[in-house]
Design a protein around this motif. Structure first.
Motif, PDB file in Angstrom:
ATOM      1  N   PHE A 162      -2.297   2.595  -8.058  1.00  0.00           N
ATOM      2  CA  PHE A 162      -3.607   2.367  -8.664  1.00  0.00           C
ATOM      3  C   PHE A 162      -4.182   1.029  -8.220  1.00  0.00           C
ATOM      4  CE2 PHE A 162      -2.346   5.411 -12.217  1.00  0.00           C
ATOM      5  CZ  PHE A 162      -3.191   6.405 -11.762  1.00  0.00           C
ATOM      6  N   LYS A 163      -3.345  -0.006  -8.234  1.00  0.00           N
ATOM      7  CA  LYS A 163      -3.833  -1.333  -7.827  1.00  0.00           C
ATOM      8  C   LYS A 163      -4.350  -1.297  -6.394  1.00  0.00           C
ATOM      9  CE  LYS A 163      -0.867  -4.216 -10.712  1.00  0.00           C
ATOM     10  NZ  LYS A 163       0.394  -4.980 -10.678  1.00  0.00           N
ATOM     11  N   ILE A 164      -3.578  -0.645  -5.504  1.00  0.00           N
ATOM     12  CA  ILE A 164      -3.983  -0.580  -4.095  1.00  0.00           C
ATOM     13  C   ILE A 164      -5.333   0.134  -3.957  1.00  0.00           C
ATOM     14  CG2 ILE A 164      -3.420   0.523  -1.886  1.00  0.00           C
ATOM     15  CD1 ILE A 164      -0.487  -0.137  -2.450  1.00  0.00           C
ATOM     16  N   LEU A 165      -5.491   1.241  -4.707  1.00  0.00           N
ATOM     17  CA  LEU A 165      -6.739   2.004  -4.591  1.00  0.00           C
ATOM     18  C   LEU A 165      -7.922   1.270  -5.224  1.00  0.00           C
ATOM     19  CD1 LEU A 165      -5.450   5.617  -5.127  1.00  0.00           C
ATOM     20  CD2 LEU A 165      -6.384   4.620  -3.044  1.00  0.00           C
ATOM     21  N   PHE A 166      -7.700   0.598  -6.369  1.00  0.00           N
ATOM     22  CA  PHE A 166      -8.801  -0.100  -7.026  1.00  0.00           C
ATOM     23  C   PHE A 166      -9.293  -1.263  -6.173  1.00  0.00           C
ATOM     24  CE2 PHE A 166      -7.156   1.116 -11.543  1.00  0.00           C
ATOM     25  CZ  PHE A 166      -7.417   2.440 -11.251  1.00  0.00           C
ATOM     26  N   TYR A 167      -8.366  -1.895  -5.456  1.00  0.00           N
ATOM     27  CA  TYR A 167      -8.769  -3.068  -4.668  1.00  0.00           C
ATOM     28  C   TYR A 167      -9.375  -2.664  -3.327  1.00  0.00           C
ATOM     29  CZ  TYR A 167      -8.651  -7.577  -2.348  1.00  0.00           C
ATOM     30  OH  TYR A 167      -9.025  -8.715  -1.686  1.00  0.00           O
ATOM     31  N   MET A 168      -9.070  -1.438  -2.873  1.00  0.00           N
ATOM     32  CA  MET A 168      -9.428  -1.009  -1.512  1.00  0.00           C
ATOM     33  C   MET A 168     -10.886  -1.272  -1.095  1.00  0.00           C
ATOM     34  SD  MET A 168      -8.644   2.670   0.162  1.00  0.00           S
ATOM     35  CE  MET A 168      -9.892   3.554  -0.746  1.00  0.00           C
ATOM     36  N   PRO A 169     -11.906  -0.923  -1.918  1.00  0.00           N
ATOM     37  CA  PRO A 169     -13.273  -1.122  -1.427  1.00  0.00           C
ATOM     38  C   PRO A 169     -13.571  -2.574  -1.059  1.00  0.00           C
ATOM     39  CG  PRO A 169     -13.275   0.214  -3.413  1.00  0.00           C
ATOM     40  CD  PRO A 169     -11.875  -0.306  -3.251  1.00  0.00           C
ATOM     41  N   ASN A 170     -12.833  -3.506  -1.653  1.00  0.00           N
ATOM     42  CA  ASN A 170     -13.093  -4.922  -1.420  1.00  0.00           C
ATOM     43  C   ASN A 170     -12.854  -5.340   0.023  1.00  0.00           C
ATOM     44  OD1 ASN A 170     -12.279  -7.987  -1.575  1.00  0.00           O
ATOM     45  ND2 ASN A 170     -13.494  -7.530  -3.383  1.00  0.00           N
ATOM     46  N   ILE A 171     -11.969  -4.632   0.702  1.00  0.00           N
ATOM     47  CA  ILE A 171     -11.532  -5.057   2.031  1.00  0.00           C
ATOM     48  C   ILE A 171     -12.432  -4.475   3.128  1.00  0.00           C
ATOM     49  CG2 ILE A 171      -9.946  -3.244   2.792  1.00  0.00           C
ATOM     50  CD1 ILE A 171      -8.323  -6.402   2.399  1.00  0.00           C
ATOM     51  N   TRP A 176     -18.187  -2.037  -8.030  1.00  0.00           N
ATOM     52  CA  TRP A 176     -17.158  -1.156  -7.482  1.00  0.00           C
ATOM     53  C   TRP A 176     -16.288  -1.900  -6.473  1.00  0.00           C
ATOM     54  CZ3 TRP A 176     -17.386   1.218  -2.376  1.00  0.00           C
ATOM     55  CH2 TRP A 176     -16.513   2.307  -2.198  1.00  0.00           C
ATOM     56  N   HIS A 193     -10.447  -6.635  -7.677  1.00  0.00           N
ATOM     57  CA  HIS A 193     -10.096  -8.032  -7.402  1.00  0.00           C
ATOM     58  C   HIS A 193      -9.944  -8.807  -8.714  1.00  0.00           C
ATOM     59  CE1 HIS A 193     -11.015 -12.225  -6.266  1.00  0.00           C
ATOM     60  NE2 HIS A 193     -10.380 -11.927  -5.152  1.00  0.00           N
ATOM     61  N   SER A 218     -12.796   5.347  -5.851  1.00  0.00           N
ATOM     62  CA  SER A 218     -12.528   4.478  -4.706  1.00  0.00           C
ATOM     63  C   SER A 218     -12.434   5.277  -3.417  1.00  0.00           C
ATOM     64  CB  SER A 218     -11.214   3.703  -4.907  1.00  0.00           C
ATOM     65  OG  SER A 218     -11.394   2.649  -5.801  1.00  0.00           O
ATOM     66  N   PHE A 266     -15.440   7.129   0.913  1.00  0.00           N
ATOM     67  CA  PHE A 266     -14.837   7.035   2.243  1.00  0.00           C
ATOM     68  C   PHE A 266     -14.407   8.415   2.743  1.00  0.00           C
ATOM     69  CE2 PHE A 266     -13.861   2.820   0.307  1.00  0.00           C
ATOM     70  CZ  PHE A 266     -14.789   2.116   1.042  1.00  0.00           C
ATOM     71  N   VAL A 290      -9.910 -10.842   7.638  1.00  0.00           N
ATOM     72  CA  VAL A 290     -10.787  -9.812   7.070  1.00  0.00           C
ATOM     73  C   VAL A 290     -12.159 -10.396   6.739  1.00  0.00           C
ATOM     74  CG1 VAL A 290     -11.129  -8.288   5.094  1.00  0.00           C
ATOM     75  CG2 VAL A 290      -8.919  -8.363   6.248  1.00  0.00           C
ATOM     76  N   ASN A 315     -15.605  -9.156   8.544  1.00  0.00           N
ATOM     77  CA  ASN A 315     -16.678  -8.542   7.754  1.00  0.00           C
ATOM     78  C   ASN A 315     -17.950  -9.374   7.698  1.00  0.00           C
ATOM     79  OD1 ASN A 315     -15.133  -6.353   7.155  1.00  0.00           O
ATOM     80  ND2 ASN A 315     -14.437  -7.117   5.173  1.00  0.00           N
ATOM     81  N   TYR A 363      -5.228  -2.552   5.949  1.00  0.00           N
ATOM     82  CA  TYR A 363      -4.991  -2.525   4.509  1.00  0.00           C
ATOM     83  C   TYR A 363      -3.742  -1.723   4.151  1.00  0.00           C
ATOM     84  CZ  TYR A 363      -5.888  -2.335  -0.462  1.00  0.00           C
ATOM     85  OH  TYR A 363      -5.779  -2.473  -1.814  1.00  0.00           O
ATOM     86  N   ILE A 389      -2.246  -7.429  -2.018  1.00  0.00           N
ATOM     87  CA  ILE A 389      -2.294  -7.396  -3.488  1.00  0.00           C
ATOM     88  C   ILE A 389      -1.636  -8.653  -4.070  1.00  0.00           C
ATOM     89  CG2 ILE A 389      -1.512  -6.121  -5.542  1.00  0.00           C
ATOM     90  CD1 ILE A 389      -3.606  -4.571  -4.067  1.00  0.00           C
ATOM     91  N   VAL A 397      -3.917 -11.801  -3.434  1.00  0.00           N
ATOM     92  CA  VAL A 397      -5.066 -11.949  -4.326  1.00  0.00           C
ATOM     93  C   VAL A 397      -4.620 -12.646  -5.600  1.00  0.00           C
ATOM     94  CG1 VAL A 397      -6.765 -10.731  -5.714  1.00  0.00           C
ATOM     95  CG2 VAL A 397      -6.213  -9.915  -3.440  1.00  0.00           C
TER      96      VAL A 397
END
Lengths: 327, 285
Positions: free
Chosen positions: A113-122, A176, A181, B31, B35, B212, B216, B267, B275, B278
């Motif tokens: 979940f953490k990986i997916l929630f943070y994903m758009p940030n990158i 989103w 983050h 999320s 994509f 990154v 970006n 990623y 992770i 951060v």
């Protein structure tokens, strides 16, 4: 012996910090001072002539603050979009933090979940902006298809024509991209809280709500303020998403302050002076926010140590003078 | 009665847990979905896209690629330019920030504390605040359409110095430095051969974020680079909004996918470190 060797070596301290200082002077300080200077001049045009300070040096600033409807609007949009993004962002991040750190719940799959929630940030903000403008395309686009599939609407909706919707989508994209983050930072903050406090609370029979509101939330105050201010300064710089999403349209409703600087200086009439003055106004806002953050993050331990040292020295001095210092 | 209470508690806990999983799965889908649509539509023709949503890819990838490359979109050039800038800036940022942090931690000099205070003070100055002066300055030097003004400023990265200093305070032992001195190692050689390897975990984490962030970055390249052959990927993304692709939906999605793929690879290879990073840094670049 050690002290002497340190004295001899101290010049390396200066030497090692020199590249940083030089790069800062050339690429940051000089450009900022130059920008400030340009703000008082008549510099404009694609290839500007030698700039002269205006008869009324504050003309650009006065124009921006009192006459320029577009600049005022861009500041208002920036603030509005930031607020609409930040409140739900912090709210959701807090909720997820409460869930993910709750030992009784024992949630599985937290890592995923953490990986997916943070994903758009990158992912490149520009890419995301163009992606969302394609998703909301009119008359045929994925969101419109979805509306028809679920029977929410029979006719195609031109989402991006409506000011509130356009602003809302920009705010949503920000939200989103950043809630994951914020959540990660808050979780780190919770893990930093002394577990003994939680144990004591559990022994006293505190339930989940009480633990969260009486212990977790107050302990996170500093971290939440840190997030608030860094997010505000980030919000002031909001550019990529509104620029590539709708280029400020419709009716300038997604036109932000940084877009104002960009389009004044590097598009159309090349009003470098006005853009520079606007930059300085943003700089002052960011500086005030940073000063507050600096005050917040100041090295408390070091300050306490220094106070302690001073107290001991005073006491020693008093003792050496032979006075009776304590009764 | 006691066991009944415990039972109802367990049921409440299970209901809670179910609700939480539903919310989390919804957010995870949120999320992924944009994509997913992007990648799937990159393989579909315009007429297929106009017919509605699809979950599975179609077979028009090569056709879309042809159309995309036919217009002004040149992903290879964009990739190379973005890579040079991001890699150069990353090397400058992590190396010189480590050096500065070492100078701050290992040596006792008069201006040390004031210098550190100064670094915190300038940490949050937005690049936009100096953009106009920076551009005019680079224009006079003849450095527009050059990669250097996008790389060299990274030498002074206050936020990274701050992070490196925190790390070094915990990781540096003065015995190591002293024994290197006894062995006759120069101070600069000691930093390169002994200190930098010690700092590697922090260097690696920060390197990912700097890379990154620079990859970006849109604002500065957009201002400085006007020649097509210097464009970075984010600038090329802005071309996809132009009129030339008005009806070529498939190629727009493909262009977007191409800019996002390198980041997805980074990623998913490094997500664990990202992770963790951060949480550790909690300093926004």
């Amino acid at each position: 012996m050690r002290r002497r060797s340190k004295l001899n070596y101290s010049r390396y301290g200066y030497l090692f910090c020199l590249p940083f200082v030089l790069a800062f002077l050339v690429f940051s300080l000089y450009p900022i001072l130059y920008t400030a200077f340009i703000g008082f001049t008549d510099m404009k045009g694609v290839v500007p002539k030698t700039p002269h300070i205006l008869d009324d040096p504050l003309e650009n600033f006065k124009n921006l603050l009192f006459e320029n409807e577009l600049f005022r609007m861009s500041l208002m949009n920036t603030a509005l979009i930031w607020i609409v993004n930040f409140i739900p962002q912090l709210g959701l991040a807090l909720l997820l933090t409460a869930w993910f750190t709750n030992k009784r719940l024992k949630l599985r799959g937290q890592g995923a979940f953490k990986i997916l929630f943070y994903m758009p940030n990158i992912i490149t903000a520009g890419t995301i902006a163009v992606l969302f403008s394609s998703l909301f395309a009119y008359p045929i686009g994925p969101i419109n298809s979805m509306y028809q599939m679920f029977g929410w609407s029979n006719e195609a909706i031109n989402f991006l024509q409506d000011k509130t919707t356009a602003r809302g989508i920009v705010a949503f994209i920000q939200f989103w991209m950043w809630y994951g983050h914020t959540m990660l930072i808050l979780i780190a903050g919770v893990l930093g809280i002394n577990p003994a406090i939680y144990e004591a609370a559990a022994i006293d029979g505190a339930n989940g709500f009480q633990t969260f509101f009486r212990i977790t939330l107050p302990s996170l105050r500093t971290i939440m303020l840190f997030t608030l201010i860094t997010s505000m300064i980030g919000g002031l710089q909001m550019f990529d998403i509104p620029q590539l999403f709708l280029a400020g349209q419709p009716d300038n409703s997604t036109y932000t302050a940084t877009m104002f600087i960009y389009s004044q200086a590097f598009r159309g009439s090349y009003l470098y002076n006005r853009a520079a003055a606007a930059s300085m106004i943003l700089f002052v806002i960011a500086a005030v926010l940073s000063a507050f953050l600096f005050y917040l993050m100041r090295d408390r331990d070091a300050a306490r140590l220094k106070r302690e040292e001073r107290r001991i020295r005073k006491a020693a001095k008093a003792a050496s003078q032979g006075g009776v210092t304590h009764a | 009665m006691h066991s009944q209470l415990r039972k109802s508690n367990a049921i409440a806990l299970n209901i809670n847990r179910t609700i939480i999983y539903i919310v989390c799965i919804f957010l995870a889908l949120l999320s992924i979905a944009p994509f997913w649509i992007m990648f799937v539509n990159a393989t579909r023709s315009t007429s297929e896209i106009q017919q509605g949503l699809a979950i599975l890819p179609s077979g028009h990838l090569m056709r879309n690629l042809e159309i995309l490359l036919d217009k002004s979109f040149d992903p290879i050039t964009g990739f190379v330019n973005s890579f040079i800038i991001a890699a150069g800036a990353t090397l400058c940022a992590v190396y010189f920030s480590s050096l500065t942090a070492y100078g701050l931690v290992a040596y006792n000099w008069k201006l040390r504390q004031p210098f550190f205070t100064f670094i915190i003070l300038v940490m949050l100055i937005p690049a936009q605040a100096s953009a106009v002066g920076f551009y005019q300055f680079m224009y006079k030097l003849g450095w527009t359409n050059n990669h250097l003004p996008l790389i060299l400023p990274a030498i002074a990265s206050p936020a990274i110095v701050f992070f490196m200093r925190q790390y070094l305070i915990g990781a540096l032992s003065f015995e190591v430095v002293e024994s290197a001195r006894v062995d006759g190692s120069g101070e600069f050689a000691t930093f390169n051969r002994i200190i930098l390897p010690i700092m590697m975990p922090a260097v690696a984490t920060q390197a990912i974020f700097v890379f990154v962030a620079n990859w970006n970055n849109l604002f500065m390249p957009l201002i400085l680079l006007t020649q097509k052959e210097k464009y970075t990927l984010p600038i090329m993304v802005s071309l996809l909004r132009g009129d030339i692709y008005r009806t070529e939906y498939g190629s727009i999605y493909l262009g977007l996918s191409l800019t996002a793929i390198p980041l997805f690879i980074i990623y998913f290879l490094l997500s664990r470190y990202i992770i963790e990073g951060v949480a550790l840094g909690s300093v926004k670049e």
